[in-house]
Enzyme design. Structure first.
Site, PDB file in Angstrom:
ATOM      1  CE1 TYR A 112      -8.122  98.364 -26.582  1.00  0.00           C
ATOM      2  CE2 TYR A 112      -6.812  99.358 -28.309  1.00  0.00           C
ATOM      3  CZ  TYR A 112      -6.910  98.557 -27.197  1.00  0.00           C
ATOM      4  OH  TYR A 112      -5.798  97.964 -26.698  1.00  0.00           O
ATOM      5  CG  ASN A 123      -2.772  95.661 -14.187  1.00  0.00           C
ATOM      6  OD1 ASN A 123      -3.878  95.202 -13.911  1.00  0.00           O
ATOM      7  ND2 ASN A 123      -1.923  96.070 -13.272  1.00  0.00           N
ATOM      8  CB  VAL A 124      -4.243  95.408 -21.001  1.00  0.00           C
ATOM      9  CG1 VAL A 124      -4.771  93.992 -20.830  1.00  0.00           C
ATOM     10  CG2 VAL A 124      -5.331  96.431 -20.689  1.00  0.00           C
ATOM     11  CG  ASP A 125      -1.791  99.566 -17.280  1.00  0.00           C
ATOM     12  OD1 ASP A 125      -0.638  99.122 -17.141  1.00  0.00           O
ATOM     13  OD2 ASP A 125      -2.630  99.542 -16.359  1.00  0.00           O
ATOM     14  CG  HIS A 180      -5.901  89.591 -18.619  1.00  0.00           C
ATOM     15  ND1 HIS A 180      -6.300  90.084 -17.403  1.00  0.00           N
ATOM     16  CD2 HIS A 180      -6.187  88.254 -18.582  1.00  0.00           C
ATOM     17  CE1 HIS A 180      -6.813  89.114 -16.653  1.00  0.00           C
ATOM     18  NE2 HIS A 180      -6.746  87.990 -17.349  1.00  0.00           N
ATOM     19  CB  CYS A 226      -3.304  90.343 -45.407  1.00  0.00           C
ATOM     20  SG  CYS A 226      -4.191  90.469 -43.845  1.00  0.00           S
ATOM     21  N   GLY A 239      -2.165  94.402  -5.529  1.00  0.00           N
ATOM     22  CA  GLY A 239      -3.341  95.033  -6.129  1.00  0.00           C
ATOM     23  C   GLY A 239      -4.263  94.101  -6.885  1.00  0.00           C
ATOM     24  CB  THR A 240      -4.569  90.902  -8.017  1.00  0.00           C
ATOM     25  OG1 THR A 240      -5.537  89.924  -8.421  1.00  0.00           O
ATOM     26  CG2 THR A 240      -3.414  90.207  -7.325  1.00  0.00           C
ATOM     27  CB  SER A 241      -9.765  90.986  -5.775  1.00  0.00           C
ATOM     28  OG  SER A 241     -10.030  90.664  -7.127  1.00  0.00           O
TER      29      SER A 241
END
Ligand SMILES: [Zn+2]
Length: 245
Positions: A64, A99-101, A116, A149, A186-188
């Protein structure tokens, strides 16, 4: 077609943006799907699953960190800046992204729904309530532990084996059902349940302006304007940041 799109954007009173991996890729961000997807080299089951994180947190976090590093120096392209400009002009312009960026936020946009999750923050795997920005300090010793914790931390992206965040998905569908225009970039439109969002907009009478260099799953219809161009090239023109020549 371009003129109609410009006019629709200008007149729209309840527009919504919906973006996918293609938007990030134009900024040079490596993504999961597509030709150069990271998934080609690694098994997603091991590296980005909730069970992998529990059984081998150090391995998962190392991978990651590598992902985060490949995203360093990636800046939002002109298409993002155009959306930021449109958001300031419209006052209200929710952005739903797969997108997660974090590039939408980096470009100065607010009201961003990351369905996401986001790779820029982490939180306690045991859900004690701790969360933090992912700084180089936190990524120094892996896996990072929760200071409150002692559990391990998790990246705030949706991992394999997890459901999408229900609140954000519901909110996205509400926006889709209420909007008069959805700009789909930009999405399929293939990955469900996210792919249902533009279809919900269509079913409720909204017009869709689709920006994607390649063909997608959206239907051919009077209500779908498909512009087969890159977002960074066409968005500045569509929102009035650039004059049409
Ligand atoms: Zn904790």
């Amino acid at each position: 077609m371009i003129n109609r799109a410009i006019e629709l954007i200008r007149k729209s009173t309840r527009p919504v943006i919906f973006t996918g991996a293609g938007m990030s890729r134009e900024s040079g961000m490596r993504t999961f799907r597509g030709e150069d997807g990271l998934w080609k080299q690694y098994s997603p089951e091991q590296l980005s699953s909730i069970s992998g994180l529990r059984s081998a947190p150090e391995v998962v976090w190392n991978w990651y960190r590598m992902r985060l590093m490949t995203g360093e120096g990636v800046v939002p392209h002109a298409g993002y800046k155009a959306l930021t400009y449109l958001q300031s002009k419209k006052g209200k312009l929710p952005v739903i992204t797969q997108n997660v960026d974090g590039l939408h936020r980096l470009a100065g946009q607010t009201d961003v729904l990351e369905i996401h999750g986001s790779m820029r923050t982490a939180s306690c795997l045991d859900e004690c309530g701790f969360s933090t920005e992912l700084t180089s300090g936190i990524l120094k010793n892996l896996p990072p532990f929760c200071p409150d914790c002692g559990a391990i931390l998790r990246p705030d992206i949706v991992l394999f084996g997890e459901l999408l965040p229900q609140k954000i998905i519901s909110k996205s569908y509400e926006l889709a059902e209420d909007c008069d225009l959805m700009i789909v970039i930009g999405t399929s439109v293939q990955v469900w349940p996210a792919a249902g969002i533009p279809f919900a907009a269509l079913e409720n009478g909204a017009v869709i302006i689709e920006i994607n260099p390649v063909q997608t799953e959206l239907p051919r219809s009077d209500h779908v304007i498909s512009i087969r161009r890159k977002a960074g090239e066409i968005l500045p023109l569509l929102v009035g940041l650039e004059e049409k020549t």
